[in-house]
Write an enzyme that holds these catalytic residues in place. Structure first.
Site: not given
Ligand code: M6R
Length: 615
Positions: A75, A101-102, A511, A495, A27, A2, A488, A610, A492
């Protein structure tokens, strides 16, 4: 999670709010809404499901007027994304509007109380409960708005950053926070800006105040600003100058922020190591470590906390710290750590990693570790963020603003800073000999130039992406330093392209995951020439024998893997410890192109936000 924006001053609020919402859209983008006071008297709320563009289209030429207003990009937490659940929410009498937000944890109890008292709530959100509750406190106590907000918040359990606009007080805006970020911009001409972060503010002023937990700010059109805690203590506002540049918030000719951020990595890595390694002097400096050397030198364990991509950077750091500084390391998902009754000792050093510096789980885990006596070191990208302020010491990554929801340059900046950190600690402890230290420093210094070289191959990666864009699943495999990179790479892909992808240590494949291999399964191997190269080659053979489609990321000049894989991407030969900074780049580009080919919204993938400021 948010985005919140607010304005009070001599200018028309609507354009400032819309511009701010666009900048905060990363956000959350489930809905957007604004509230303004037209003629300083009439509260006008406009809100719409979807992106800010939908709100603009809905408003059309009937643009709200007024010199005070609030805006929100959502969000969704409580209730699905729709027009009714969109913020701002009005109190029952329709004279005050709230954005938030929260998460209000006791919203059900408050809702019941309000319903009992005759309030008619129309949405499913916790925010509407908050708006009605503030109004109820006002009605029953006759308190002035700022006091009513403070009194209401005493009863509220949970996290909030909120802004309240009341048509009976057109010259005031009230803002409050607890566990969710809120920044106040102080402009010229007695004007105030409010933002979840500085991005909607920086175009107007560089002077900001970071509201702290349980503080309530009252901004007045006269230029007066008062801050009190919800317990009624007066707080003297501290103004900080932010360094954020507007240009860093634009796409600069790229089609997407993600692509721009991928290509910014030579610079962001260079900026993150600059001043920390000094090859000619044969020294490194990490002041956040040096200032607390007695803690680091006695550390029995390093506990690394983070979420998502930051957690992956933490896994790379585990190999780095154990390899170079010989200190035992545990890497924890912050979200699990905080609910596990963990054992934290005063001779633990906790390293908390976060791009945003606002991730609720990481923040809560830090607080827990601090309560138990550990020294907490932060690795954050956003200057002035909650985690940066709450840790005992730290080192910023200088990646610049990362707007694309999928983290790219933040990851490599984190790994670069963590590499310097591990080298620095190892060298000071004597576990990393001068010669190896010098070799790593020189190697790290060369990395930005080598990243440029890898980026030069973006065209080949786009071509390979075409082969995989139609897949339903993908497997990413790597060992040692490359195992976190495999995780990672899979993150990527899933997501932003919504392809189901798994990252695994290559040796674990036999395994279980090997059962998934058939002709339709793309397998991305990171098979660089490192300590475990031959073992990974055997794993590649196992996949080949079962018909899997192999894409391998290999060291320049490799012929063995080239003869086995369907596609190869080369990266320059570097020290094993530095290779994650290169191998992750092709994976980012691959995901980007696959997502584009599948018609996905690369910068704002579905359901994501984000900065995850809720649990
Ligand atoms: O702001 P942060 O690094 O604490 O965020 C952590 C995760 O929310 C963030 O890395 C998320 O997994 C991303 N969407 C990955 O691309």
């Amino acid at each position: 999670m948010c985005g919140i924006v607010g304005y009070l001053g001599p200018k028309q609020a609507y354009p400032i709010l819309i511009d701010g919402l666009k900048r905060l859209e990363y956000r959350g983008y489930d809905s957007a809404g604004i509230a303004t006071l037209e003629d300083k008297a009439t509260l006008r709320i406009e809100k719409k499901q979807g992106k800010v563009a939908n709100l603009e289209a809905h408003v059309g030429n009937e643009k709200p007027k007024g010199t005070v207003g609030i805006g929100h990009t959502r969000w969704a937490t409580h209730g699905p994304p729709n027009d009714i659940n969109a913020h701002p929410h009005a109190g029952g009498q329709g004279h005050l509007a709230v954005i938030h937000n929260g998460i209000i944890e006791n919203y059900e109890a408050l809702r019941e109380l309000l319903t009992h008292r005759g309030h008619n709530l129309v949405s499913e959100t916790d925010t509407e409960v908050l708006a009605h509750f503030i109004e109820e406190v006002q009605l029953t106590t006759g308190l002035d708005l700022p006091d009513a907000v403070r009194t209401a918040l005493k009863e509220v359990v949970g996290a909030y950053a909120l802004v309240v606009l009341d048509q009976r007080h057109p010259d005031r805006l009230i803002a409050a926070r607890k566990s969710s970020p809120l920044v106040i911009g102080v402009g010229q001409d007695n004007e105030f800006f409010v933002g979840s972060d500085a991005t909607p503010i920086v175009a107007y002023t560089k002077n900001v105040i970071y509201l702290e937990d349980e503080e309530v700010a009252t901004m007045h059109r006269s230029g007066e600003l008062t801050i009190r805690t919800i317990g009624d203590a007066v707080v003297t506002p501290e103004i900080h100058a932010i360094e954020l540049e507007m240009a860093s918030l634009e796409k600069a000719g790229y089609d997407h922020f993600m692509l721009k951020e991928i290509f910014e990595q030579p610079k962001s890595i260079r900026d993150s190591i600059r001043g920390r390694i000094r090859i000619h002097a044969g020294e490194s400096t990490v002041s956040g470590v040096d200032d607390h050397w007695e803690v680091w030198s006695q550390a029995k364990r390093i506990l690394i906390l983070g979420c998502g991509t930051s957690w992956h950077a933490g896994l790379v750091a585990e190999y780095l710290f154990e390899g170079l500084a010989r200190i035992p390391v545990e890497v924890e998902y912050a979200s699990e750590f905080r609910y596990r009754n963990p054992i934290v000792r005063s001779d633990d050093v906790v390293v908390a990693i976060s791009q945003s510096g606002e991730t609720a789980d990481t923040l809560a885990a830090i607080r827990l570790a601090k309560d138990q006596g550990a020294h907490v070191f932060g690795v954050c990208n956003v200057v002035g963020s909650s985690i940066a302020r709450e840790t005992h010491a730290g080192a910023y990554t200088h990646a610049g603003p990362e707007i694309g929801v999928a983290s790219t340059k933040a990851f490599t900046a984190q790994v670069a800073v963590l590499t310097v950190l591990a080298m620095h600690v190892g060298h000071r402890l004597g576990t990393l000999e001068d010669q190896q230290f010098m070799r790593l420093m020189t190697g790290l210094d060369n990395i930005p130039g080598l990243v440029e070289k890898v980026l030069d191959n973006a065209g080949i990666i786009e071509h390979i992406a075409k082969k995989f864009a139609g897949s339903d699943n993908a497997l990413y495999l790597g060992r040692g330093y490359q195992f976190p990179v495999a995780l990672e790479g899979a993150l990527k892909l899933k997501e932003i392209s919504y392809i189901h992808a798994e990252g695994y240590p290559a040796a674990e494949m036999k395994h279980g995951p090997i059962a998934l291999i058939d002709e339709a399964m793309p397998v991305v191997f990171i098979a660089t020439q490192d300590e475990v190269y031959e073992k990974v080659v055997s794993n590649i053979q196992e996949v080949k024998a079962r018909g899997g489609q192999i894409l391998a990321i290999v060291t320049e000049g490799d012929s063995k893997v080239r003869s086995l894989a369907d596609h190869v991407l080369e990266i320059p030969k570097v020290d094993d410890a530095l290779a994650p900074l290169l191998t992750v780049i092709p994976m980012q580009i691959l995901s980007y192109h696959i997502a584009l080919m599948r018609g996905c919204d690369v910068d704002q993938p579905r359901n994501l936000a984000k900065s995850v400021t809720v649990e």
